[in-house]
Design an enzyme around this catalytic site. Structure first.
Site, PDB file in Angstrom:
ATOM      1  N   CYS A 131       0.785  -1.225   0.124  1.00  0.00           N
ATOM      2  CA  CYS A 131       0.085   0.072   0.002  1.00  0.00           C
ATOM      3  C   CYS A 131       0.873   1.207   0.012  1.00  0.00           C
ATOM      4  CB  CYS A 131      -0.816  -0.026   1.264  1.00  0.00           C
ATOM      5  SG  CYS A 131      -2.062  -1.260   1.235  1.00  0.00           S
TER       6      CYS A 131
HETATM    7  N1  LIG Z   1      -2.785  -6.173   1.793  1.00  0.00           N
HETATM    8  C1  LIG Z   1      -2.975  -5.061   2.381  1.00  0.00           C
HETATM    9  O1  LIG Z   1      -2.791  -4.632   3.680  1.00  0.00           O
HETATM   10  C2  LIG Z   1      -4.344  -4.209   1.676  1.00  0.00           C
HETATM   11  C3  LIG Z   1      -4.728  -3.116   2.734  1.00  0.00           C
HETATM   12  C4  LIG Z   1      -5.449  -2.258   1.961  1.00  0.00           C
HETATM   13  C5  LIG Z   1      -5.893  -2.454   0.553  1.00  0.00           C
HETATM   14  N2  LIG Z   1      -5.409  -3.451  -0.014  1.00  0.00           N
HETATM   15  C6  LIG Z   1      -5.689  -3.370  -1.535  1.00  0.00           C
HETATM   16  O2  LIG Z   1      -6.771  -4.383  -1.713  1.00  0.00           O
HETATM   17  C7  LIG Z   1      -6.209  -4.785  -3.119  1.00  0.00           C
HETATM   18  C8  LIG Z   1      -5.890  -6.374  -2.920  1.00  0.00           C
HETATM   19  O3  LIG Z   1      -4.724  -6.618  -2.157  1.00  0.00           O
HETATM   20  P1  LIG Z   1      -4.082  -7.780  -1.292  1.00  0.00           P
HETATM   21  O4  LIG Z   1      -3.040  -7.541  -0.688  1.00  0.00           O
HETATM   22  O5  LIG Z   1      -5.491  -8.674  -0.857  1.00  0.00           O
HETATM   23  O6  LIG Z   1      -3.603  -8.675  -2.811  1.00  0.00           O
HETATM   24  P2  LIG Z   1      -3.249 -10.244  -2.853  1.00  0.00           P
HETATM   25  O7  LIG Z   1      -2.041 -10.418  -3.919  1.00  0.00           O
HETATM   26  O8  LIG Z   1      -3.232 -10.912  -1.523  1.00  0.00           O
HETATM   27  O9  LIG Z   1      -4.703 -10.865  -3.370  1.00  0.00           O
HETATM   28  C9  LIG Z   1      -5.148 -10.634  -4.686  1.00  0.00           C
HETATM   29  C10 LIG Z   1      -5.739 -11.935  -5.245  1.00  0.00           C
HETATM   30  O10 LIG Z   1      -6.270 -11.547  -6.370  1.00  0.00           O
HETATM   31  C11 LIG Z   1      -6.237 -12.751  -7.204  1.00  0.00           C
HETATM   32  N3  LIG Z   1      -6.444 -12.518  -8.538  1.00  0.00           N
HETATM   33  C12 LIG Z   1      -5.558 -11.510  -9.419  1.00  0.00           C
HETATM   34  N4  LIG Z   1      -6.425 -11.351 -10.647  1.00  0.00           N
HETATM   35  C13 LIG Z   1      -7.398 -12.106 -10.536  1.00  0.00           C
HETATM   36  C14 LIG Z   1      -8.737 -12.151 -11.449  1.00  0.00           C
HETATM   37  N5  LIG Z   1      -8.475 -11.301 -12.487  1.00  0.00           N
HETATM   38  N6  LIG Z   1      -9.709 -12.758 -11.056  1.00  0.00           N
HETATM   39  C15 LIG Z   1      -9.713 -13.301  -9.694  1.00  0.00           C
HETATM   40  N7  LIG Z   1      -8.483 -13.266  -9.004  1.00  0.00           N
HETATM   41  C16 LIG Z   1      -7.576 -12.712  -9.196  1.00  0.00           C
HETATM   42  C17 LIG Z   1      -4.661 -13.407  -6.867  1.00  0.00           C
HETATM   43  O11 LIG Z   1      -4.518 -14.465  -7.312  1.00  0.00           O
HETATM   44  C18 LIG Z   1      -4.758 -12.971  -5.500  1.00  0.00           C
HETATM   45  O12 LIG Z   1      -5.163 -14.098  -4.715  1.00  0.00           O
HETATM   46  C19 LIG Z   1      -5.145  -4.194  -3.597  1.00  0.00           C
HETATM   47  O13 LIG Z   1      -5.657  -3.076  -4.435  1.00  0.00           O
HETATM   48  C20 LIG Z   1      -4.488  -3.478  -2.573  1.00  0.00           C
HETATM   49  O14 LIG Z   1      -3.808  -2.410  -2.734  1.00  0.00           O
HETATM   50  C21 LIG Z   1      -4.380  -4.201   0.266  1.00  0.00           C
END
Ligand SMILES: NC(=O)c1ccc[n+]([C@@H]2O[C@H](COP(=O)([O-])OP(=O)(O)OC[C@H]3O[C@@H](n4cnc5c(N)ncnc54)[C@H](O)[C@@H]3O)[C@@H](O)[C@H]2O)c1
Length: 454
Positions: free
Chosen positions: A275
């Site tokens: 982030c």
């Molecule tokens: N991790 C954090 O602390 C956090 C906090 C706030 C916001 N975010 C935001 O949330 C969003 C997700 O982050 P995250 O940390 O969960 O990511 P992550 O990489 O842990 O998970 C994303 C998932 O999406 C899947 N994926 C990718 N493309 C796909 C598709 N076309 N169809 C289906 N699944 C698909 C991946 O396989 C993965 O399992 C991002 O935008 C991130 O910036 C993350």
């Protein structure tokens, strides 16, 4: 309220709506579990077969989500997962939680959102609610997601409902988790907001409605830019303190006793995680498109991005007291996850430090109880590394130990007792010792150090 909106609202209130979450990562899995706990039959969709299989086996792969919860919900028929978007035909709501990284040029990489939305669009049907949760620039929901969904011929706000709600999960935080972090929600229309608020309200304690998807998108970027800029400020203060022989950690700890008007941020080896190092650049990219030059973001990015170089300078200074060079030194990095007590290595500054030390000829090893392996593609050294154990008796073999992440599991007393030199980037070692060099603090009194005199 339209008939389809009223019908969906009734389904949400009665928990008969079928809910879906696309992207079962750090954000998506906890949300899917909360929706399932709230009583909805919830289906996760992810391209990663290992995650889908884990849910099918009732197993969690995210440390903040208990396996017992996944198992119980899966057995009760309320939580399952698939790689097949055809299931969208059966769903009433979908939360999109896919990654939003930066390209090498620091431009937003929208490819995950676009491909997920295109896959949803193939099965979109009347009366669905689609909520984007991925962190992104203001305008994504109405400029990118809405047209892709409307290409089906269905109209947003009429035939289906669309909202943005930023995720605020803080991995590893035992107090604040998905269910008790207030949820900001902005819909494309008032009905979109009402439906999204109702869905979240069934699983999350506090809902904060805002007037539009763009406001909701901007809220998240303000929150993360606030952190990036304040960390940039305190990192600059650390560099200043280093030059002026003042201990920045002592300064911040004393400043935080002010009961109003101050919030403590601490320096460190650089920004990490999915982030803070990334999201502000989504905002600056979009601002530049409106002819606005976002100077705070760029400056903070510059200062924070240089911290790994500063840490390497500290290592060189520390080795210098032993008449040693980085070239040829055995250096152990303690902690490669981007923050304490988690297993997430994304954007971790420890990897940058390892790469910089390797480029100067150091033999780099690492210890991290949460990260058993660092693949060659994950750091500039290009070779696969296995974590070493930080056990008493093994620490003295390194010329220098760099504490990059202050995991609680590390035995700091053993480190202090046995390490030849320590560069502490996190103030993990509170007392001063002649062989412990702290980021943003005066050099230790090297008079008493074990200086090799030949
Ligand atoms: N991790 C954090 O602390 C956090 C906090 C706030 C916001 N975010 C935001 O949330 C969003 C997700 O982050 P995250 O940390 O969960 O990511 P992550 O990489 O842990 O998970 C994303 C998932 O999406 C899947 N994926 C990718 N493309 C796909 C598709 N076309 N169809 C289906 N699944 C698909 C991946 O396989 C993965 O399992 C991002 O935008 C991130 O910036 C993350």
């Amino acid at each position: 309220m339209s008939a389809s909106g009223a019908s969906l609202l009734e389904k949400i209130q009665s928990r008969t709506a079928r809910t879906g979450v696309v992207g079962l990562g750090y954000v998506g899995l906890p949300l899917a579990v909360e929706l399932a706990k709230a009583g909805f039959r919830t289906t996760g969709i992810d391209l990663d077969t290992r995650k889908v299989q884990a849910i099918g086996e009732g197993r969690s792969y995210i440390p903040d989500v208990r396996t017992s919860d996944v198992l119980e919900l899966h057995r009760a028929g309320r939580l399952d997962a698939t790689t097949d978007f055809a299931v969208v035909e059966d769903l009433d709501t979908i939360n999109i939680c896919v990654p939003t990284p930066l390209r090498k040029t620091k431009d937003p990489d929208m490819s995950y959102i676009v491909s997920a939305v295109e896959a949803i669009a193939q099965h979109l049907h009347t009366g669905m609610l689609i909520i984007l949760e991925s962190t992104t620039y203001p305008g994504t929901t109405d400029e990118v997601v809405q047209p892709l969904l409307e290409a089906t011929g269905l109209k947003a706000g009429v035939d289906f409902f669309l909202a943005f709600s930023p995720e605020r999960v803080d991995p590893g935080n035992p107090t604040f988790q998905t269910h008790n972090v207030p949820k900001v929600v902005g819909g494309l229309t008032p009905m979109c907001s009402q439906l999204a608020g109702a869905l979240y309200g069934s699983a999350i304690e506090t809902i904060v409605p805002v007037s539009s998807t763009r406001v909701a998108e901007m809220v998240k970027l303000l929150e993360n830019t606030f952190r990036a800029v304040n960390i940039g400020l305190v990192n600059e203060l650390a560099l200043m303190c280093d030059r002026m022989n003042i201990d920045v950690w002592e300064v911040v700890d004393a400043a935080r006793t002010k009961p109003f008007g101050f919030m403590a941020f601490y320096p460190g080896p650089g920004l990490g995680g999915h982030c803070i190092p990334i999201d502000p650049f989504y905002l600056s990219w979009k601002a530049k498109q409106s002819g606005f030059d976002p100077r705070f973001i760029e400056l903070a990015g510059h200062i924070n991005g240089n911290m790994p170089h500063y840490v390497v300078e500290k290592v060189a200074d520390a080795l210098n007291t032993r008449r040693k060079a980085i070239n040829g030194a055995n250096i152990l990095i303690a902690g490669v996850a981007y923050k304490r007590d988690i297993d997430d290595m994304r954007e971790s500054p420890a990897l940058d430090i390892m790469g910089l030390l390797h480029a100067k000829g150091a033999h780099v090893s690492y210890a991290d109880p949460y990260v058993p392996e660092v693949h060659g593609r994950e750091w500039a050294g290009g070779v696969d590394l296995q974590a070493v154990d930080l056990t008493r008796g093994s620490i003295g073999q390194y010329d220098c130990v760099v504490i990059a992440t202050e995991h609680k599991a590390f035995d700091y007393a053993a480190l202090v007792a046995e390490a030849e030199l320590i560069v502490d980037t996190r103030n993990a070692i509170k007392e001063s010792h002649p062989h412990v060099f702290k980021l943003g603090a005066p050099k230790p009194d090297t008079q008493g150090a074990r200086i090799a005199v030949t």
